[in-house]
Design a protein around this motif. Structure first.
Motif, PDB file in Angstrom:
ATOM      1  N   TYR A 106      67.963 -22.853 -68.280  1.00 15.62           N
ATOM      2  CA  TYR A 106      68.665 -22.415 -69.485  1.00 15.62           C
ATOM      3  C   TYR A 106      69.522 -21.183 -69.219  1.00 15.62           C
ATOM      4  O   TYR A 106      70.639 -21.066 -69.729  1.00 15.62           O
ATOM      5  N   PRO A 110      67.032 -22.448 -79.077  1.00 12.43           N
ATOM      6  CA  PRO A 110      65.998 -22.122 -78.080  1.00 12.43           C
ATOM      7  C   PRO A 110      64.695 -21.686 -78.733  1.00 12.43           C
ATOM      8  O   PRO A 110      64.684 -21.045 -79.788  1.00 12.43           O
ATOM      9  N   LEU A 149      62.778 -25.224 -75.024  1.00  9.89           N
ATOM     10  CA  LEU A 149      64.079 -25.196 -74.362  1.00  9.89           C
ATOM     11  C   LEU A 149      64.566 -26.574 -73.954  1.00  9.89           C
ATOM     12  O   LEU A 149      65.718 -26.720 -73.552  1.00  9.89           O
ATOM     13  N   SER A 182      67.509 -27.842 -76.121  1.00  3.89           N
ATOM     14  CA  SER A 182      68.655 -26.960 -75.903  1.00  3.89           C
ATOM     15  C   SER A 182      69.308 -27.258 -74.559  1.00  3.89           C
ATOM     16  O   SER A 182      70.539 -27.315 -74.436  1.00  3.89           O
TER      17      SER A 182
END
Length: 442
Positions: free
Chosen positions: A288, A396, A407, A410
């Protein structure tokens, strides 16, 4: 009102004001032209009236002088012809005036014509008198002559009154025009103010707000970039000791006999699971915080989906969930296959955990080709996404899973958008949830 509605209202008001201003200008031009015509007409009528009076008076004086000469002494043929010519000319002059006369002017002209006839009759009767009586009876010609002059003066006064009427019309027209301009200014000035406010509301204010949002977004991006760098560095520093701990835990598990030391073996196994979870969390943070750029190559859709299904079917069966393939259409497209597998794997794992508690848990993977778009759909028969979680589902750290990072979705959406596509929650209910990863077919 929306920004588009403000813009439409501003454009409509601007067009209305423009039309009103154009109409006002046209009215002013027409009024000025009318006033100019009235001024020219009044000037012309003044000139004609004065000339008419002057020429008529001169003809009357010449006619009366000829009459007096004719009556002075013996009446001769030459004097009679001169008088007759002047009388005919005077009569023609007043019968056909050089300007159109109406109202009081026409009445005065009729009186002049009538007095001219009387004057001719009186002169004839006066000339018929004997020589000795003619001098004493000269008043027979003088009286109608003075009457003609008085009527001619009345005609001039009537023409002057007509001129004053023209001047009055000009003044009224100018006064009316001034009032219309004042009223239009009073009405249009606030409307112009409203228009300026609408322009500010529909154009300038959104631009200012957009500039503020851009500045805020830039600041947020800078802060996020700093936070991402910090998180990536922290995760990298955590990963190294976690890896060392996993190696020692693995070595320790080889030294422990599970039959002789079951409690110790259970503790070692629990330690390995927790280390795996920490490693998974650290890996998600790294992905991420530092997303890799797609390496775009040509891919075969059916081959990509079949390979993914084959690689993860056993894992799904161990978790007690049937992993099935639905409609799989075949086509070629350009994408990063590794990133797509990661995005689909996140969806599959979320779907597996959603329906893992059911005896008939099932996850369906489909690959559809819709015109210029490719859709990778993952459907489960779990309990659905709670309503309070749907709005922040792709943000998130939004998760209901115990030990989850929040996550996965996302990261999957970020991968889709880096390919020019998107990830959407297509449907959710008590009977299951469907996610669609949509990619452009390039």
């Amino acid at each position: 009102m929306t920004i588009s509605a403000w813009k439409q209202a501003a454009v409509a008001l601007a067009l209305s004001l423009l039309a009103a201003a154009a109409g006002l200008v046209l009215l002013i031009v027409l009024r000025l032209r009318e006033v100019e015509q009235l001024r020219g007409l009044a000037h012309e009528e003044q000139e004609i009236g004065l000339r008419f009076h002057r020429d008529g008076a001169a003809l009357m004086l010449d006619l009366h002088s000829a009459a007096l000469r004719l009556g002075d002494g013996e009446v001769s043929l030459g004097k009679q012809d001169q008088y007759a010519v002047l009388f005919a000319r005077t009569e023609a002059f007043f019968r056909h005036p050089p300007v159109s006369l109406t109202g009081a002017e026409a009445t005065s002209l009729e009186e002049v014509q009538k007095d001219l006839r009387i004057y001719g009759e009186q002169v004839q009767s006066w000339l018929a008198l004997p020589d000795k009586e003619r001098l004493a009876g000269v008043m027979r010609a003088d009286e109608p002559f003075r009457e003609m002059l008085r009527d001619l003066q009345s005609l001039r006064d009537a023409c002057g009154a007509r001129l004053l009427d023209r001047v009055s019309e000009m003044r009224e027209s100018m006064h009316e025009m001034q009032w219309r301009v004042v009223v239009a200014a009073v009405v249009m000035a606030p409307l112009f103010g409203v228009l300026l406010w609408m322009i500010h509301r529909g154009w300038f204010q959104p631009l200012q707000e957009q500039a503020a949002l851009v500045e805020h977004a830039k600041t947020a991006r800078d802060e996020m970039a700093s936070l991402s760098s910090l998180a990536a560095g922290l995760a990298h520093e955590i990963r190294n000791p976690v890896g060392a701990l996993k190696n020692r835990a693995y070595a320790l598990s080889l030294l422990v006999d599970a039959e002789l030391q079951p409690k110790v073996a259970a503790q070692v196994s629990s330690m390995n699971r927790e280390l795996d979870r920490v490693e998974h969390i650290v890996g998600d943070f790294l992905i991420y915080a530092r997303p890799s750029e797609p390496r775009i190559i040509e891919c075969a859709l059916a081959e990509l989906v079949d390979t993914f299904h084959h690689d993860h079917q056993a894992e799904m069966q161990e978790r007690g969930v049937r992993f099935e393939l639905g409609v799989v259409e075949d086509t070629s497209f350009h994408a990063d296959p590794d990133l797509l597998r990661q995005a689909v794997l996140n969806l599959i794992r979320n779907a597996t955990e959603a329906c893992g508690g059911r005896a008939d848990g099932r996850v369906l993977l489909e690959a559809l080709v819709l015109e210029r778009r490719i859709v990778l759909a993952v459907t489960d028969n779990g309990p659905g996404v709670p309503e309070d979680l749907q709005e922040r589902l792709f943000k998130p750290f939004a998760t209901l899973k115990r030990g989850g990072t929040g996550l996965g979705l996302s990261i999957s959406r970020s991968i889709a958008r880096r390919h020019g596509g998107d990830l959407l929650l297509a449907s959710t209910s008590a009977e299951g949830t469907r996610f669609e990863l949509r990619l452009p077919r390039v």
